[in-house]
Design an enzyme around this catalytic site. Structure first.
Site, PDB file in Angstrom:
ATOM      1  N   GLN A   1      13.217  79.368 -42.698  1.00  0.00           N
ATOM      2  CA  GLN A   1      12.237  78.518 -42.214  1.00  0.00           C
ATOM      3  C   GLN A   1      12.786  77.993 -41.049  1.00  0.00           C
ATOM      4  OE1 GLN A   1      13.024  78.447 -45.433  1.00  0.00           O
ATOM      5  NE2 GLN A   1      11.106  78.433 -46.584  1.00  0.00           N
TER       6      GLN A   1
ATOM      7  N   CYS B   1      11.379  68.382 -42.936  1.00  0.00           N
ATOM      8  CA  CYS B   1      11.485  67.581 -44.186  1.00  0.00           C
ATOM      9  C   CYS B   1      12.939  67.138 -44.222  1.00  0.00           C
ATOM     10  CB  CYS B   1      11.124  68.307 -45.221  1.00  0.00           C
ATOM     11  SG  CYS B   1      11.798  69.815 -45.509  1.00  0.00           S
TER      12      CYS B   1
ATOM     13  N   GLY C   1       7.268  82.274 -70.910  1.00  0.00           N
ATOM     14  CA  GLY C   1       7.423  80.790 -70.429  1.00  0.00           C
ATOM     15  C   GLY C   1       6.655  80.727 -69.172  1.00  0.00           C
TER      16      GLY C   1
END
Lengths: 426, 297
Positions: free
Chosen positions: A122, A50, A196
């Protein structure tokens, strides 16, 4: 030039630009098969993530294709028909590197020193996958095989020999590793309570889960969001009104709501404190701005309360320590690039020496054949003559062999090999 | 081969291991190598120590801890075993603190070499138990105090968000558990020691005179016992800090009492292991009392 790279990455190209070049595994395989047909004998590997698309290509041949020629193989197959995507248009964002720079680029990328998030794990597996795809497409050869193997070795050295990746620099990772694991021996027997259900809470939960947190409870004003997050981590939902009750047994509390007022006030905590075990530590992570937990609670016995500012300070400290290690990592990359290029040059030199020796031996054999056809002598004398010719050839070849071997350590090796080839028509 | 091994052999090993431990603080990059060196050398010292104990007949007498020298040596051996165990389990430099203790005990054992318990028929086991229990209480509380100091250190780091120095400390949870264990164990050992002392005072008929050790130890035991039962609902009480403080106080007090017993004017230690009424006492100028048990004469 044995190895080159052309590509673009997040440093110079925006996501809109990178989209035109991003490829999945199938597209990479297809592109490499096309490459093999277009440039037989030239090695290639395509790395597409990416954040970057880079085409590494190499050859023992004297002439490599130009960057303009290889540019179409960099473009995603689905966009190749687009006439707007041309080499000239993107030449300002394309990175083109040769030989040492290209090798160092591959080693830096594999070692995750060129990543958007330094040390992201990664990229190593992505490079490995790119190499596997190239091997499957049979576009790799001795130069790229050696380059990728050296890249993996370099990444390992950088990880082992430097502290670059030992320091955590993101708020959730610092919170978990540098604080929670200093308080608790393990997390798998601890109760985690999340107040939350936003992205921050989710990211922190990811780290906690990686380090073994199992019992997770989520509470949010919007029960739907709480259910979604709880389902993701196999946790349970606690009603917002029951949140203080949950605090009586919780070990780790992550608070990341959008509330402008504290969701845990001091007097509320004092009520809870009476029902908590006196020797039980409570780790509270207040990741909200403005703060959602009364800071006075952090002064209570066995309570360890951290706000974003506290964690940011730790992150900054770790960043500084990490940055001190980067030159060491760069030095390792330079060392490995030097070793790699020396090996490549030595390979070319060895090949030239082998061919030179073969040629001279052929001449020697032909001359001996001619001589023994003209004269007749006993086998002992014939042996002596053959031995003398062998010694002559070896002595004549000794100096050029040594010169070539020594030159392989330097950048003049290709020129010397080239001169040798021309002189002796190898 | 190991028959000729002496105190110097294993003490030297412990000393070298200690140097490696100190080096680990400075050279964090080579931590694994230095740790391995330190561990191997300690292990070698441990083997030599075991051989020393075996070949010197210390464990093969009629009763355990037959001589004071052996008594200290066995304790030093136990400390080293604990150091080896903790080095693997706690992943922190406990050896840095425990090896000096083992070395100190080895030196004491060398000094106390020939002094033997008088085999007084009725009280020898009570004497040995009294002394052993109190020394064990000191050792356990020393370990607890160590954990306590580390607990406060680690807590301070976490509270003030201070960067970790070269020494990695265990988690607060582990330290807290060890503090609790040490506090409980030291109270039990103190209780046994005090009970033994009480028995000796009342039933042994040995000459007794009150001194700091004989008065202070029961008081310390009572105080330590009180801290074991804090008010359960006293929520403002930091139990972990209490345990840590308990261990530090017990350790310091016990070291003071032991030193007083050993070197104080009342001669508590000498009276304990070799009462004048029951043994032949050989006293020469500038030499410690050497009590020779009848069966060794």
């Amino acid at each position: 030039m044995p190895i080159r790279v052309v590509g673009l990455n997040y440093r110079v190209a925006s996501i809109e630009v990178r989209e035109n070049f991003a490829m999945d595994s199938d597209a990479v395989s297809k592109t490499l098969l096309e490459w093999r047909e277009s440039f037989p004998g030239i090695e290639a590997a395509l790395l597409s993530t990416c954040n970057r698309t880079e085409l590494y290509f190499a050859s023992d041949l004297d002439v490599l294709p130009s960057y303009e020629e290889v540019f179409p193989f960099l473009v995603a197959p689905s966009r190749r028909h687009n006439n707007d995507i041309t080499f000239d248009r993107y030449s300002d964002v394309l990175q083109t590197l040769e030989e040492r720079d290209a090798a160092e680029q591959l080693f830096s990328v594999t070692s995750s020193l060129d990543s958007m998030i330094l040390g992201e794990p990664q990229i190593h597996s992505q490079v490995k996958h790119a190499y596997e795809l190239a091997s499957e497409a049979q576009t790799t050869g001795p130069i790229l095989n050696d380059a990728f193997q050296t890249a993996f070795k370099t990444a390992k050295r950088v990880t082992v020999e430097t502290d670059v990746f030992k320091r955590r620099v993101s708020v959730p990772s610092v919170a978990v590793v540098d604080f929670a694991l200093k308080i608790f021996e393990r997390l798998n027997d601890k109760k985690t309570f999340v107040l939350g259900a936003g992205e921050v809470a989710e990211e922190t939960l990811k780290y906690l889960s990686d380090y073994g947190a199992r019992s997770i409870a989520v509470s949010n004003r919007s029960r739907e969001k709480a259910e979604r997050l709880a389902a993701q981590w196999e946790g349970r939902v606690v009603d917002w009104v029951d949140r203080l009750q949950e605090l009586t047994t919780a070990d780790l509390v992550i608070v990341a709501t959008g509330a402008s007022e504290p969701v845990i006030a001091l007097d509320e905590y004092l009520d809870i404190e009476r029902t908590r075990k006196p020797d039980k530590s409570l780790f509270i992570l207040d990741l909200a701005a403005p703060r959602n937990v009364d800071p006075q609670i952090g002064k209570r016995p066995n309570v360890f309360l951290y706000s974003v500012d506290d964690l940011e300070a730790a992150c900054a400290r770790n960043r500084e320590l990490r940055d001190r290690e980067i030159p060491k990592a760069r030095k390792i990359i330079q060392e490995e690039a030097t070793r790699y290029l020396t090996n490549i040059r030595a390979r070319k030199s060895i090949e030239a020496i082998r061919r030179l020796r073969e040629g001279w031996n052929d001449i020697k054999d032909a001359e001996l054949e001619r001589l023994f056809n003209k004269i007749s002598c006993d086998p002992q004398l014939e042996g002596e003559i053959r031995y003398a010719f062998d010694r002559l050839v070896n002595k004549l070849l000794h100096s050029p062999t040594i010169s070539l071997r020594n030159a392989s350590q330097t950048e003049s090796a290709p020129r010397l090999v080239e001169a040798l080839k021309r002189l002796f028509r190898l | 081969m190991l028959k000729g091994v002496g105190v110097v052999c294993f003490s030297a090993c412990y000393l070298i291991a200690l140097f490696f431990e100190i080096a680990r603080l400075r050279f964090s990059k080579e931590d694994k190598l230095l740790f391995a060196c330190s561990y191997v050398v300690t292990l070698l010292g441990c083997i030599a120590h075991a051989a020393f104990l075996y070949y010197n007949d210390l464990l093969q007498n009629d009763h355990f801890f037959a001589s004071a020298g052996g008594w200290f040596s066995v304790l030093a051996f136990a400390v080293v075993l604990v150091a080896l165990f903790l080095s693997l389990v706690a992943k922190t430099q406990f050896s840095l603190f425990l090896l000096p203790l083992a070395l100190a005990l080895s030196v004491v054992s060398l000094r106390a070499g020939n002094v033997a318990f008088t085999p007084a028929a009725t009280c020898i086991w009570v004497r040995a138990t009294h002394a052993t229990a109190l020394l064990l209480a000191t050792l356990v509380s020393f370990f607890g105090a160590l954990c306590g100091v580390m607990y406060f250190w680690q807590r301070n780091r976490l509270r003030k968000n201070v960067a970790e120095s070269s020494m990695t400390l265990p988690s607060l949870e582990w330290l807290s558990r060890m503090c609790r264990f040490a506090a409980n164990a030291s109270v039990v050992a103190l209780g046994i020691g005090v009970a033994g002392g009480f028995y000796l005072k009342v039933f042994s008929g040995t000459s007794s005179q009150a001194d700091l050790a004989s008065v202070g130890t029961p008081c310390l035991f009572l105080l330590a016992l009180l801290t074991r039962f804090p008010k359960r609902r006293a929520q403002s009480l930091d139990v972990c800090a209490l345990n840590s403080t308990h261990n530090i106080v017990v350790c310091v007090a016990m070291i003071v009492f032991l030193l007083f017993a050993a070197f104080g004017p009342s001669g508590h230690w000498k009276r304990l292991i070799a009462p004048e009424s029951e043994s032949t006492v050989l006293k020469t100028e500038n030499e410690p009392i050497i009590a020779v048990p009848p069966n060794r004469r």
